[in-house]
Scaffold this motif. Structure first.
Motif, PDB file in Angstrom:
ATOM      1  N   GLU A 172       2.127   7.588  12.929  1.00 41.11           N
ATOM      2  CA  GLU A 172       1.458   8.042  14.155  1.00 41.11           C
ATOM      3  C   GLU A 172       1.556   6.998  15.266  1.00 41.11           C
ATOM      4  N   SER A 208       0.823  -1.210   0.000  1.00 39.46           N
ATOM      5  CA  SER A 208       0.000   0.000   0.000  1.00 39.46           C
ATOM      6  C   SER A 208       0.857   1.260   0.000  1.00 39.46           C
ATOM      7  N   ASP A 260      -0.987   4.132   0.098  1.00 36.10           N
ATOM      8  CA  ASP A 260      -2.045   5.037   0.532  1.00 36.10           C
ATOM      9  C   ASP A 260      -1.524   5.964   1.632  1.00 36.10           C
ATOM     10  N   GLU A 261      -1.725   7.253   1.473  1.00 37.07           N
ATOM     11  CA  GLU A 261      -1.229   8.231   2.445  1.00 37.07           C
ATOM     12  C   GLU A 261      -1.777   7.994   3.844  1.00 37.07           C
ATOM     13  N   ARG A 262      -3.008   7.506   3.940  1.00 39.91           N
ATOM     14  CA  ARG A 262      -3.583   7.227   5.263  1.00 39.91           C
ATOM     15  C   ARG A 262      -2.853   6.093   5.951  1.00 39.91           C
ATOM     16  N   ASP A 263      -2.504   5.046   5.189  1.00 39.41           N
ATOM     17  CA  ASP A 263      -1.747   3.934   5.762  1.00 39.41           C
ATOM     18  C   ASP A 263      -0.390   4.421   6.257  1.00 39.41           C
ATOM     19  N   GLY A 317       0.527   7.483   7.075  1.00 37.21           N
ATOM     20  CA  GLY A 317       0.333   8.359   8.239  1.00 37.21           C
ATOM     21  C   GLY A 317      -0.023   7.588   9.497  1.00 37.21           C
ATOM     22  N   ASN A 318      -0.937   6.608   9.376  1.00 41.65           N
ATOM     23  CA  ASN A 318      -1.332   5.797  10.534  1.00 41.65           C
ATOM     24  C   ASN A 318      -0.138   5.058  11.127  1.00 41.65           C
ATOM     25  N   CYS A 319       0.726   4.557  10.266  1.00 43.83           N
ATOM     26  CA  CYS A 319       1.891   3.817  10.759  1.00 43.83           C
ATOM     27  C   CYS A 319       2.856   4.731  11.500  1.00 43.83           C
TER      28      CYS A 319
END
Length: 135
Positions: free
Chosen positions: A98, A87, A89-92, A94-96
């Motif tokens: 964070e 992935s 994906d920017e959300r993935d 960022g979540n990692c």
């Protein structure tokens, strides 16, 4: 002292590719966990790798849950964790970060590029990076 890598991935093909790349370098002992809970069991059992290479998308317990558990445990909270995922994906990503990932690497689809990426990652974490003394 030989360094130790914990590879956490549920995909046998990705494990095989990573092991091929890691064994060519011969710079570290590689332990394999086929899923998140198995990885946590190994860590709770006293395994203290120099780096965890963690797949993000796994059934039962995904990489984010594993990462959170590693960071919440005082015995493993400082172990470097590199996310290896398909992935981008920017959300993935960022979540990692964070949740305390030390790095996030998108798995290249080309075998040669994948091997090169794994070698660079492991060379940094097992040879160049200075580690905290194991207690």
């Amino acid at each position: 002292m030989k360094r130790q890598i914990l590879l956490v991935d549920d995909n046998p093909n990705d494990v095989e590719l990573a092991l091929t790349a890691l064994e060519e370098g011969g710079q570290a002992e590689v332990l394999v966990a086929g899923g998140g809970q198995e990885a946590l069991d190994m860590l709770e059992g006293g395994t203290r790798p120099d780096v965890v290479l963690l797949d993000l998308n796994m059934p039962q317990m995904d990489g984010l849950a594993v990462l959170e558990a590693i960071r919440k445990n005082s015995a493993t909270s400082t172990v470097p964790v590199v996310i290896l995922s398909t992935s981008d994906d920017e959300r993935d990503v960022g979540n990692c970060y964070e949740r305390g990932a030390n790095a996030y690497v998108v798995k290249p689809m080309d075998f040669g590029q994948f091997q090169d990426a794994v070698k660079v990652i492991t060379d940094f974490w097992t040879n160049l990076n200075q580690v905290q003394a194991k207690l």
